[in-house]
Motif scaffolding. Structure first.
Motif, PDB file in Angstrom:
ATOM      1  N   PHE A  48     -12.160   7.749 -73.264  1.00  0.00           N
ATOM      2  CA  PHE A  48     -12.808   8.607 -74.113  1.00  0.00           C
ATOM      3  C   PHE A  48     -14.389   8.386 -74.772  1.00  0.00           C
ATOM      4  CE2 PHE A  48      -8.206   9.083 -74.941  1.00  0.00           C
ATOM      5  CZ  PHE A  48      -7.936  10.311 -74.389  1.00  0.00           C
ATOM      6  N   ALA A  49     -14.597   7.030 -74.580  1.00  0.00           N
ATOM      7  CA  ALA A  49     -16.046   6.574 -74.832  1.00  0.00           C
ATOM      8  C   ALA A  49     -16.233   5.303 -74.279  1.00  0.00           C
ATOM      9  CB  ALA A  49     -16.068   6.449 -76.257  1.00  0.00           C
ATOM     10  N   THR A  50     -17.587   5.114 -73.857  1.00  0.00           N
ATOM     11  CA  THR A  50     -17.912   3.878 -73.127  1.00  0.00           C
ATOM     12  C   THR A  50     -18.670   3.053 -73.839  1.00  0.00           C
ATOM     13  OG1 THR A  50     -19.531   4.717 -71.926  1.00  0.00           O
ATOM     14  CG2 THR A  50     -17.297   4.906 -70.804  1.00  0.00           C
ATOM     15  N   ARG A  51     -18.993   1.589 -73.460  1.00  0.00           N
ATOM     16  CA  ARG A  51     -20.030   0.957 -73.908  1.00  0.00           C
ATOM     17  C   ARG A  51     -20.638   0.211 -73.071  1.00  0.00           C
ATOM     18  NH1 ARG A  51     -21.364  -0.373 -79.043  1.00  0.00           N
ATOM     19  NH2 ARG A  51     -19.284   0.363 -80.153  1.00  0.00           N
ATOM     20  N   THR A  52     -21.965  -0.071 -73.188  1.00  0.00           N
ATOM     21  CA  THR A  52     -22.544  -0.912 -72.014  1.00  0.00           C
ATOM     22  C   THR A  52     -22.811  -2.301 -72.771  1.00  0.00           C
ATOM     23  OG1 THR A  52     -24.800  -0.137 -72.870  1.00  0.00           O
ATOM     24  CG2 THR A  52     -23.853   0.842 -71.037  1.00  0.00           C
ATOM     25  N   GLY A  53     -21.876  -3.002 -72.438  1.00  0.00           N
ATOM     26  CA  GLY A  53     -21.818  -4.806 -72.641  1.00  0.00           C
ATOM     27  C   GLY A  53     -21.211  -4.625 -74.139  1.00  0.00           C
ATOM     28  N   TYR A  54     -21.125  -5.856 -74.683  1.00  0.00           N
ATOM     29  CA  TYR A  54     -20.488  -6.089 -75.843  1.00  0.00           C
ATOM     30  C   TYR A  54     -21.044  -5.273 -77.033  1.00  0.00           C
ATOM     31  CZ  TYR A  54     -17.763  -8.497 -79.491  1.00  0.00           C
ATOM     32  OH  TYR A  54     -16.959  -8.758 -80.668  1.00  0.00           O
ATOM     33  N   TYR A  55     -22.352  -5.582 -77.134  1.00  0.00           N
ATOM     34  CA  TYR A  55     -23.376  -5.212 -78.101  1.00  0.00           C
ATOM     35  C   TYR A  55     -24.209  -3.768 -77.615  1.00  0.00           C
ATOM     36  CZ  TYR A  55     -22.554  -9.503 -80.414  1.00  0.00           C
ATOM     37  OH  TYR A  55     -21.886 -10.562 -81.277  1.00  0.00           O
TER      38      TYR A  55
END
Length: 137
Positions: A48-55
């Motif tokens: 439902f959501a994504t993140r590019t890399g840990y930070y």
């Protein structure tokens, strides 16, 4: 004071002792603090959501991303234009099942509400708190 605590646990003893090869768990909820990010049911995972890399930056998705974990265990075949864009339409029945399971999961929070909020590092709110405490002195 009486607290209601709900531990999301399943009896895995049969699997651990070799009485069955299958795990009792086929549903996983992935949270970032108090926000639901993804759900895995059997071999399917919806983001439902994504993140590019840990930070990296987080992006809320208008349409969940589908992954077949058995075919793509690293979830590397993202939603690029082309044939992959049709996957959500082809597997909308699976999406409906997972959304129903999410609704059942969220309904448990009525009887067993979270005991505390997730902590986030928000510089603006920290600055605001510092300014309030400084003005109170």
């Amino acid at each position: 004071m009486t607290y209601k605590c709900h531990i999301d646990g399943l009896n895995q003893l049969d699997n651990w002792t070799g009485k069955t090869e299958n795990s009792a768990r086929n549903l996983f909820f992935y949270y970032e603090e108090s926000k639901l990010q993804a759900v895995r049911w059997n071999q399917w995972k919806l983001h439902f959501a994504t993140r590019t890399g840990y930070y990296g930056t987080k992006a809320e998705l208008e349409i969940p991303w589908f992954f077949n974990i058995r075919q793509d265990p690293f979830e590397s075949y993202d939603q690029a234009p082309g044939p992959r864009a049709l996957v959500s339409q082809e597997h909308s029945g699976i999406g409906n099942i997972i959304i129903t399971l999410v609704g059942e999961h969220l309904s448990t929070f009525k009887e067993f509400p979270p005991r505390q909020e997730g902590a986030s590092l928000n510089i603006d709110s920290l600055m605001e708190k510092m300014m309030r405490s400084r003005s109170a002195q």
